[in-house]
Enzyme design. Structure first.
Site, mmCIF file in Angstrom:
data_model
loop_
_atom_site.group_PDB
_atom_site.id
_atom_site.type_symbol
_atom_site.label_atom_id
_atom_site.label_comp_id
_atom_site.label_asym_id
_atom_site.label_seq_id
_atom_site.Cartn_x
_atom_site.Cartn_y
_atom_site.Cartn_z
ATOM 1 N N ASP A 1 -3.608 -3.432 12.087
ATOM 2 C CA ASP A 1 -3.502 -4.157 10.910
ATOM 3 C C ASP A 1 -3.909 -5.509 11.101
ATOM 4 O O ASP A 1 -3.529 -6.129 11.952
ATOM 5 C CB ASP A 1 -2.026 -4.054 10.239
ATOM 6 C CG ASP A 1 -1.413 -2.837 10.126
ATOM 7 O OD1 ASP A 1 -2.125 -1.982 10.037
ATOM 8 O OD2 ASP A 1 -0.069 -2.687 10.177
ATOM 9 N N LYS B 1 0.898 -1.158 -0.006
ATOM 10 C CA LYS B 1 -0.018 0.110 0.012
ATOM 11 C C LYS B 1 0.818 1.029 0.061
ATOM 12 O O LYS B 1 1.689 1.346 0.906
ATOM 13 C CB LYS B 1 -0.883 0.067 1.170
ATOM 14 C CG LYS B 1 -1.775 1.187 1.059
ATOM 15 C CD LYS B 1 -2.706 1.242 2.751
ATOM 16 C CE LYS B 1 -3.413 2.516 2.617
ATOM 17 N NZ LYS B 1 -4.043 2.673 3.894
ATOM 18 N N HIS C 1 -5.979 2.336 14.226
ATOM 19 C CA HIS C 1 -6.330 0.797 13.957
ATOM 20 C C HIS C 1 -5.165 -0.149 14.279
ATOM 21 O O HIS C 1 -3.974 0.265 14.421
ATOM 22 C CB HIS C 1 -6.653 0.794 12.486
ATOM 23 C CG HIS C 1 -5.434 1.150 11.419
ATOM 24 N ND1 HIS C 1 -4.751 2.495 11.455
ATOM 25 C CD2 HIS C 1 -4.659 0.261 10.887
ATOM 26 C CE1 HIS C 1 -3.765 2.440 10.529
ATOM 27 N NE2 HIS C 1 -3.632 0.995 10.333
ATOM 28 N N HIS D 1 -1.845 1.839 16.150
ATOM 29 C CA HIS D 1 -1.472 2.864 15.480
ATOM 30 C C HIS D 1 -2.271 4.158 14.753
ATOM 31 O O HIS D 1 -3.417 3.808 14.394
ATOM 32 C CB HIS D 1 -0.092 2.522 14.729
ATOM 33 C CG HIS D 1 -0.225 1.617 13.599
ATOM 34 N ND1 HIS D 1 -0.780 0.291 13.918
ATOM 35 C CD2 HIS D 1 -0.377 1.848 12.320
ATOM 36 C CE1 HIS D 1 -1.171 -0.244 12.969
ATOM 37 N NE2 HIS D 1 -0.851 0.656 11.860
#
Length: 335
Positions: free
Chosen positions: A223, A202, A221, A277
């Site tokens: 991962d 990404k 969020h 994070h």
């Protein structure tokens, strides 16, 4: 329906020194109000070239258990490989908008791959200050070149080169993390699909923001992948949540930032922590980052490693197909 990109919003926002209301975060999220300043704890930095494997295993396991994030230096990826890889991504985002839209994620696509601005459903319809490009870079059998930009012309070559190096880092990391759990070196990789483990790139693009005190590039969020291997540019932005506070993660040139993701927390039955994070933005400079997410095949069911489960250590997580887990996470559906 034409989608408004953050790059376009940023261009129109500069002259008015304001941002649209849907970009403004709640007071509980606003960076100016929630970032801890002064003496702050530092995310562990690990020399990945340590010849003492037992020491390296200990350091990686401790950082993964206590932080869920660490940085690695001396990782073996040549500086010029990283520089060329970043340069190509930056040049793509500097193309005219119409050229970038060629790679836009189709509205009806079930895949995450493609150019876009929205990744997941957000509470209260808020939007992040971020455009992005997703595509798989490894293994070659999983690559869909439809989403690989043809401009700049160097793009394909430098991404293929970077993928070879980052796969080696991922392989070594999973081996060390397995040893840190007291299981065989290949245990985690095999449980994540072995040779079918996907490396999903990404590229995040965060243009200058007139009100960085009110916006977030990516909201808080964890991962959903197993591991994330990230290389940022030099503009500060990554923050980690620890001890009920948000802290800046120091930028170390040519270091790789490693995030423990949800699937590794599940496989380790909670020993390794998926790190919470977020990303802040800058008033004057563009921030970019290139995370690579190590993801299992979509139909593979992930649960705690059987070797870690006994009467004293019951499973803390349900076994679930990765595609089902991802769908629930992106759509904010309780597990």
């Amino acid at each position: 329906m034409e989608v408004e990109r953050v790059q376009s919003v940023a261009f129109s926002s500069v002259s008015v020194d304001a941002i649209p209301p849907e970009i403004i975060r709640t007071e509980k999220e606003q960076p100016a109000l929630t970032t801890c300043r002064g003496q702050i704890p530092q995310v562990p930095t690990i020399d990945f070239n340590d010849p003492d494997e037992s020491n390296l295993t200990r350091l990686v396991a401790e950082a993964s258990s206590e932080w869920g994030m660490f940085q690695i230096v001396n990782h073996g990826i040549p500086n010029e490989v990283i520089t060329d890889f970043q340069k190509a991504g930056k040049e793509f985002f500097e193309l005219p908008q119409v050229e970038k839209e060629v790679y836009a994620k189709p509205a009806d696509s079930k895949s995450i791959e493609g150019y876009g601005s929205k990744l997941q459903n957000e509470v209260e319809g808020k939007k992040a200050w971020n455009d992005h490009l997703f595509h798989i870079i490894y293994p070659p059998s999983a690559i869909n070149y439809q989403y690989w930009p043809k401009n700049p012309p160097s793009y394909r070559g430098v991404n293929e080169e970077y993928s070879k190096w980052v796969e080696g880092v991922g392989h070594k990391l999973l081996g060390l993390l397995s040893l840190g759990l007291g299981v065989e070196k290949n245990e985690l990789k095999d449980s994540l699909g072995g040779d079918e483990l996907k490396y999903l790139l990404k590229i995040n693009y965060y243009p200058p923001c007139p009100r960085p005190d009110l916006a977030l590039g990516v909201p808080a969020h964890t991962d959903m992948s197993a591991i994330t291997i990230l290389v940022p540019n030099e503009v500060q932005g990554l923050q980690v949540f620890r001890d009920d506070h948000w802290f800046d993660v120091e930028y170390i040139p040519n270091a790789l930032v490693i995030h423990i993701g949800d699937q590794l927390e599940i496989l380790s039955n909670g020993k390794y922590k998926s790190v919470l994070h977020r990303t802040t933005v800058n008033k004057d400079m563009t921030r970019m980052s290139w995370p690579v997410f190590l993801e299992p095949p979509s139909e593979l069911a992930i649960g705690p490693l059987p070797k870690l489960i006994d009467d004293k250590n019951p499973p803390k997580y349900k076994k679930k197909k990765y595609c089902d887990y991802a769908y629930c996470k992106l759509n904010k559906i309780s597990e």
